[in-house]
Enzyme design. Structure first.
Site: not given
Length: 318
Positions: A159-161
């Site tokens: 999951h990439c912020v």
């Protein structure tokens, strides 16, 4: 005591995931702000005015600005493709009968599905299908649950912020292109502003307002930092693509020398980018690749032809 500690830890993790969900548009605005500052420093403060100088300076400025705008367009195209493309969700009522020796899939009958659910939940003698307790559904191969998004994601990488989204089967290529064009763009900006950065610390009088000089200095430092960090991140993902694995799978130590999805570098590359070279550097796929490469849909993955099913079954389902 231990139970309380476990509950507290679970609660802290939940709060952390909730905070990540709340970032949302803030991270997108931050990315656009960095792009805006960079655009102001490169185009409006330095190379835009250089177009009016004449001679070789004008030609050099034109070349820098042309390349800068091209890379910026590709960067933003790739970025928003990652942001707005669903990484892949498990279809409703999905089920699977997977033959690990042949790499073939077929739907399970209802009676078989109930049997497989009980196997996945408790009996490890034949654990062919994984089950997500949070989503209350079976999980396709290479699928993982994302605590931030609150759902299972097909071939989840992480999951990439920065993109406010999961990186998975359907947008992994777009994410890699985003890294690629970000590296090229930040490297170009760093090199083009290097003479101005050096002049900033010399005794040479530099034209421009204090605000423009400060913006140029800040832009150079930011782009240098991003260029170095993205380069390392990009090298890591190149190694993952060459082995046909993901960040999660590498951390779970599933990618042994006999990793079942390692088809060789050329085929591994096609599992992410497709076979049509015209589409390799743009965030899109050809219709033929989508039709002929099932892995691009995120549900079915070919395995090595020399795969020993009995030896690797435990590794695959772990």
């Amino acid at each position: 005591m231990y139970r309380s500690a476990g509950v507290a830890m679970a609660w802290n993790v939940f709060r952390f995931c909730t905070a990540l969900r709340g970032l949302g548009s803030i991270m997108i605005l931050l990315v656009l702000a960095i792009v805006g500052v960079t655009y102001y420093a490169v185009v409006l403060c330095n190379y835009g005015p250089a177009l009016l100088t004449g001679g070789g300076t004008t030609l050099a400025a034109f070349a820098v600005l042309l390349l800068f705008h091209f890379l910026l367009a590709m960067l933003l195209w790739s970025y928003f493709s990652v942001v707005f493309t669903d990484p892949g969700s498990v279809p409703p009522n999905w089920n699977l009968d997977f033959d690990v020796e042949r790499g073939e899939t077929a739907p399970l009958a209802t009676s078989e599905l109930n049997s497989q659910q009980s196997v996945a939940l408790g009996n490890t003698a034949n654990p062919r299908v994984r089950y997500c307790r949070k989503c209350n559904q079976l999980k396709p191969p290479r699928c993982h649950h994302c605590s931030v998004c609150g759902r299972c994601v097909l071939k989840m990488d992480h999951h990439c912020v920065w993109v406010v989204n999961c990186v998975g089967a359907l947008n992994y290529k777009y994410f890699l292109l985003f890294l690629f064009y970000t590296f090229l763009e930040t490297t170009l900006v760093t090199l083009s502003l290097l003479p101005h950065f050096i002049a900033f610390f010399s005794d040479v009088e530099i034209p421009g307002s204090p605000a423009a000089l400060a913006t140029t200095f800040l832009t150079f430092v930011l782009n240098l930092a991003f260029s170095l960090s993205v380069f390392g991140f990009m090298i890591m993902h190149i190694s993952l693509v060459s082995a046909n694995t993901t960040t999660i799978e590498s951390y779970e130590k599933k990618t042994t020398p006999h990793w079942i999805y390692d088809l060789g570098r050329k085929r591994n590359f096609a599992q992410v980018f497709g076979n049509d070279r015209k589409y390799w550097f743009i965030p899109a796929y050809s219709e033929e690749d989508l039709r002929r490469i099932p892995a691009l849909q995120g549900l079915d993955y070919p395995v090595r032809p020399d795969f020993d099913g009995m030896a690797s079954n435990e590794m695959f389902i772990r």
